[in-house]
Scaffold this motif. Structure first.
Motif, PDB file in Angstrom:
ATOM      1  N   LEU A 189      -8.809 -30.085 -19.532  1.00 55.24           N
ATOM      2  CA  LEU A 189      -7.689 -29.254 -20.082  1.00 55.24           C
ATOM      3  C   LEU A 189      -7.147 -29.330 -20.442  1.00 55.24           C
ATOM      4  CD1 LEU A 189     -10.684 -29.134 -23.219  1.00 55.24           C
ATOM      5  CD2 LEU A 189      -8.457 -30.688 -23.351  1.00 55.24           C
ATOM      6  N   LEU A 192      -4.672 -31.088 -18.594  1.00 49.65           N
ATOM      7  CA  LEU A 192      -4.176 -32.186 -20.366  1.00 49.65           C
ATOM      8  C   LEU A 192      -3.032 -31.482 -20.417  1.00 49.65           C
ATOM      9  CD1 LEU A 192      -4.019 -34.523 -22.224  1.00 49.65           C
ATOM     10  CD2 LEU A 192      -5.369 -33.210 -22.930  1.00 49.65           C
TER      11      LEU A 192
ATOM     12  N   GLU B  27     -15.639 -36.268 -19.948  1.00 47.02           N
ATOM     13  CA  GLU B  27     -14.009 -35.635 -18.797  1.00 47.02           C
ATOM     14  C   GLU B  27     -13.398 -36.881 -18.682  1.00 47.02           C
ATOM     15  OE1 GLU B  27     -15.855 -35.105 -15.551  1.00 47.02           O
ATOM     16  OE2 GLU B  27     -14.845 -33.144 -15.088  1.00 47.02           O
ATOM     17  N   VAL B  30     -11.102 -37.256 -21.087  1.00 44.56           N
ATOM     18  CA  VAL B  30      -9.648 -36.194 -21.103  1.00 44.56           C
ATOM     19  C   VAL B  30      -8.792 -36.620 -20.325  1.00 44.56           C
ATOM     20  CG1 VAL B  30      -8.845 -33.504 -21.405  1.00 44.56           C
ATOM     21  CG2 VAL B  30     -10.921 -34.149 -22.685  1.00 44.56           C
TER      22      VAL B  30
END
Lengths: 271, 275, 335
Positions: A189, A192, B27, B30
């Motif tokens: 994350l 990202l 996962e 993402v």
């Protein structure tokens, strides 16, 4: 308050010690950072170069020096992201994964504060300095091209918006951590968000339609880099400043709320 | 003997890999969101080229659309995360467990990485094909030879991605705490593969570098094939395709040898210093 | 705070978890987005007890009995589903700073020491976090050094310490703020016997020196036997025993174990065996050495009888081993 300053100092000291444990990183990062950060200006330069070659004018109303000012704010915030936010995020995700978050919750200090100041990468200060350099350079170019030098109001506005930008970044990151309470394998994350954040290097006029809305409100990149730059350049109007401040306040409240909820869920559900 | 044992294990490794990909789907999603960044690049460069075509190859807004949609497709079909995995496992000592198994770790890694492709394709192909059909149809080549070459170039693109990552990953045997290694790889990839901007837009020296490095075959080359090799016509294009394919697979072979050497040397060091 | 009342009191405390049910596979994962099935796991069910200041109490129970859950509720890491809990006059789940200042939790399976830095740096961090004045910090550290011998190891990066050394430093890091209540969850797990004894001894001395209350869970019965005058047994979430250790042994196994070594000629063996069997349950017998299990009430009588009729060279009377007692207890409670 003084106590929390002391805590921050203790954490910074530890981060410095940790950074020096891995010598290669310490030296290598410091030097490479300078190169990479400077390379970061490349896409911007390419775009302006290519447009100039094709006989086109400034991009979306931004001259190159103006775009460079935006890029400077981007580099500054990126230094904050890489230097303080991402390392702590990684540390917290690790705590959640291994269950050592318990130790943090047992400490007699605000857990959100402890989590937020868990780890820093001190050499990122070089990035921050580079960012300020770009802002100054961009402003100089702007003035050279006949732009007005920033007055006191512009400086104050830019300062306020920079503060907002940092708080926005911080809030988003707390929200990411909250997500980590629910989905444990979330290391990517941060990757990202880092990749998304890369788009903050562009002046906001590049983003049109839905993307502009997305980057203003949902992932407020525009508020973080374009707004402070525009304030400094004397392009920003008061309602926009108000929007940024209000939005920052809202997001801060939201992240505190989400943090409380996640923590409550963590302590009432996990084993 | 070794090779046959590894080959025999491969189907099972793949099957387990697929099951794992399904288990860690959150996962994976993402990851895939991360790789949809070309979509934003696309909007951006469309804005840059809004008033007229730019760059040496006169890329128009439509060209940029097709370029970045194809870049997304190729990236999703050929990406790998072995560098992260290696880095983590070497640093935490999990690598030792891998070394105890009779299957070569790199073989196992490759199976894990390849196995995620079907699920990824399942999730991403419909969307990207639809987008391509809606917005980039007119820019895509109809030359069957080029389409065929595109299909041929994909395994090479994956192999190059995977092997270059392993090569960087081997550095983790030598350098402690090597998150920087990933950035080294990623930055070079972003710049020199055409992921950030089409290579022809890069300034002179960077472009010269990108044309020498193998990274261009990971993304730029396959994408360009489907765009009909802008700038080249007819037989000249066909000749260029052949020579590029040869160079691509020569790079694969070269990287394979380099990986074998560096891996062995790295392991010796790993064994000496332990984890 | 009044020193007369209990420092820990737990009343009808329950802790239930909701666990999501989901089988493997993509389809069922999609299905679970629409409707989720929950199961209630009853980790702890209406347990009550009270502990006075300065007590050392051992928590016993098999894996998954609810020991760690109870400790975490007491430390404020988990909210109880129902019932009331008070520790040092606070409600733990509110996690007030003044409460956290008075407790500590050591988990043998997890560590708070920073992996890449020497423990001394973690000590410094904790000093800042717990706001311990420098003078008090130095005193405590000197005291802990005297009890544990830290000075040789606290300057070495944690990752280079042995498990035992690391555990010593973990304990030190957890005690720098001089907590009044110590929650120790499997503090000796994985350690060798001599290190177990060292740590055990340290906890006892710390308890005596500072009057701190200690609540300990351990897999090693020896830890509990050596350290805790009082034990609380929980099994599958419910409290099964609360009292002293000999009492527990008496209630589970009202037997003594008698070991006899006999002289005499081999031809007497058959007769000797008859006599032994008449007195109690014969656990082992090799012709010269016998292990007998005899009910407490029959002990005097039986031993006297055997001494009369058999050529006894040596005789010892013991309680059955603690591990066996526990096994008995938990097997008996199994469905």
């Amino acid at each position: 308050m003084r106590r929390y300053l002391r805590l921050l100092r203790a954490s910074l000291r530890l981060s410095l010690l940790l950074a020096m444990q891995y010598r290669w990183d310490f030296i290598g990062h410091g030097l490479m950072q300078l190169v990479w950060t400077s390379l970061g200006v490349l896409p911007l330069w390419i775009a302006y170069q290519a447009r100039a070659a094709a006989g086109l004018s400034a991009l979306g109303g931004y001259s190159f020096p103006q775009a460079l000012t935006v890029f400077g704010f981007f580099t500054l915030l990126k230094a904050l992201l890489d230097g303080a936010i991402n390392p702590s995020l990684t540390a917290v995700v690790e705590h959640i994964r291994t269950g050592t978050l318990d130790f943090i919750l047992l400490k007699p200090a605000d857990a959100q504060f402890l989590v937020s100041t868990a780890r820093q990468e001190p050499w990122r200060i070089i990035d921050a300095a580079t960012g300020i350099g770009f802002v100054v350079f961009g402003m100089a170019g702007h003035i050279h091209q006949g732009g007005a030098p920033p007055g006191l109001g512009a400086l104050l506005g830019a300062g306020l918006l920079l503060l907002c930008a940092m708080l926005l970044l911080y809030s988003i990151w707390i929200l990411v951590i909250c997500a980590a309470f629910y989905v444990v394998r979330i290391d990517n994350l941060s990757f990202l968000f880092t990749s998304l954040f890369d788009f903050a290097r562009w002046p906001r006029s590049v983003f049109r339609g839905a993307l502009h809305v997305l980057f203003t409100f949902v992932v407020p990149l525009v508020l973080m880099t374009s707004y402070p730059a525009e304030a400094l350049l004397g392009l920003l109007r008061p309602p926009q400043l108000l929007l940024a401040v209000v939005w920052t306040g809202l997001l801060l409240c939201l992240c505190r709320l989400a943090w409380r909820r996640s923590l409550a869920a963590y302590t009432s559900a996990s084993s | 003997m070794e090779i046959r044992r590894n080959l025999r294990a491969y189907p099972t490794l793949l099957r387990i890999g697929i099951a794992e990909a399904v288990a860690y789907r959150a996962e994976l999603i993402v990851w895939m969101l991360t790789t949809t960044l070309p979509l934003v690049s696309m909007v951006l460069w469309r804005a840059v080229a809004a008033e007229g075509p730019i760059g040496p190859e006169r890329f128009s807004a439509g060209d940029f659309t097709a370029y970045f949609l194809l870049a997304l497709l190729v990236r999703l079909l050929t990406s790998s995360w072995v560098l992260w995995e290696m880095n983590r496992e070497i640093r935490t000592g999990i690598m030792s467990q891998r070394l105890l198994r009779p299957v070569h770790p790199l073989v196992a890694y490759s199976a894990e990485n390849l196995a995620a492709t079907p699920l990824r394709a399942l999730l991403v192909l419909p969307v990207s094909l639809l987008l391509l059909y809606l917005y980039g149809r007119s820019e895509i080549t109809k030359d069957p030879l080029l389409v065929g070459a595109f299909v041929l170039s994909l395994p090479g693109a994956w192999a190059l991605t995977f092997l270059s990552m392993v090569l960087c990953g081997c550095l983790a045997f030598y350098i402690e705490s090597s998150l920087g290694i990933f950035h080294l790889w990623y930055t070079t990839y972003v710049l020199c593969s055409g992921y950030l901007v089409p290579l022809s837009l890069l300034p002179g020296p960077v472009r010269a570098l990108a044309e020498v490095l193998p990274f261009r075959y990971m993304l730029d080359f396959p994408v360009r094939l489907l765009l009909g090799l802008p700038g080249l016509q007819g037989s000249a294009a066909h000749a260029a395709v052949l020579s590029h394919l040869v160079v691509e697979y020569a790079y694969v072979a070269g990287l394979l040898i380099a990986v074998a050497l560096l891996w062995r040397a790295g392991l010796r060091r790993y064994a000496a210093f332990g984890a | 705070m009044a020193s007369s009342g209990p420092i820990i009191s737990v009343e009808r405390m329950s802790k239930h978890y909701r666990v999501h049910q989901r089988s493997a596979g993509l389809l069922s994962a999609l299905g679970s987005l629409v409707s989720r099935r929950h199961d209630i796991k009853r980790a702890v069910e209406e347990i009550s007890f009270a502990i006075s200041p300065g007590e050392r109490v051992g928590f016993l129970g098999p894996n998954g009995a609810g020991k760690t859950t109870t400790l975490k509720v007491l430390a404020g890491l988990l909210h109880p589903t129902s019932g009331s809990v008070q520790v040092a006059g606070f409600v733990p789940q509110r996690r007030e700073a003044r409460f956290l200042q008075q407790i500590t939790l050591v988990m043998g399976q997890k560590q708070q020491l920073l992996w890449d830095l020497p423990p001394a740096d973690t000590f410094q961090l904790n000093r800042a976090v717990y706001d311990v004045p420098q003078a008090v910090f130095n005193d405590t550290l000197a005291e802990l050094d005297r009890l544990l011998g830290l000075s040789a190891i606290s300057r070495i990066p944690t990752r280079q310490l042995s498990l035992g050394e690391r555990m010593k430093c973990e304990l030190a890091a957890a005690l720098l703020h001089r907590p009044r209540v110590l929650f120790l969850d499997e503090p000796t797990i994985g350690l060798d016997v001599s290190m177990q004894v060292t740590l055990r001894e340290f906890v006892r001395r710390y308890n005596e020196r500072f009057g701190a209350t200690v609540l300990l869970t351990s897999h090693y019965m020896d830890d509990v036997a050596a350290l805790c005058p009082r034990v609380i047994v929980i099994d599958r979430g419910t409290l099964r025993y609360d009292g002293d250790l000999p009492g527990l042994v008496r209630s589970i196994r009202p037997h003594k174990r008698v070991t006899l070594r006999l002289g005499g000629t081999p031809c007497d063996q058959g007769r000797a065996e008859d006599q032994l069997r008449r007195v109690g349950e014969l656990l082992s017998w090799d012709g010269t050495q016998a292990v007998l299990q005899i009910g407490k009430d029959q002990l005097r009588e039986g031993v006297a009888h055997l001494l009369g009729v058999l050529p006894v060279l040596d005789l010892t009377v013991e309680d059955p081993p603690l591990e066996e007692v526990m096994r008995d207890l938990f097997e008996r409670s199994a469905p």
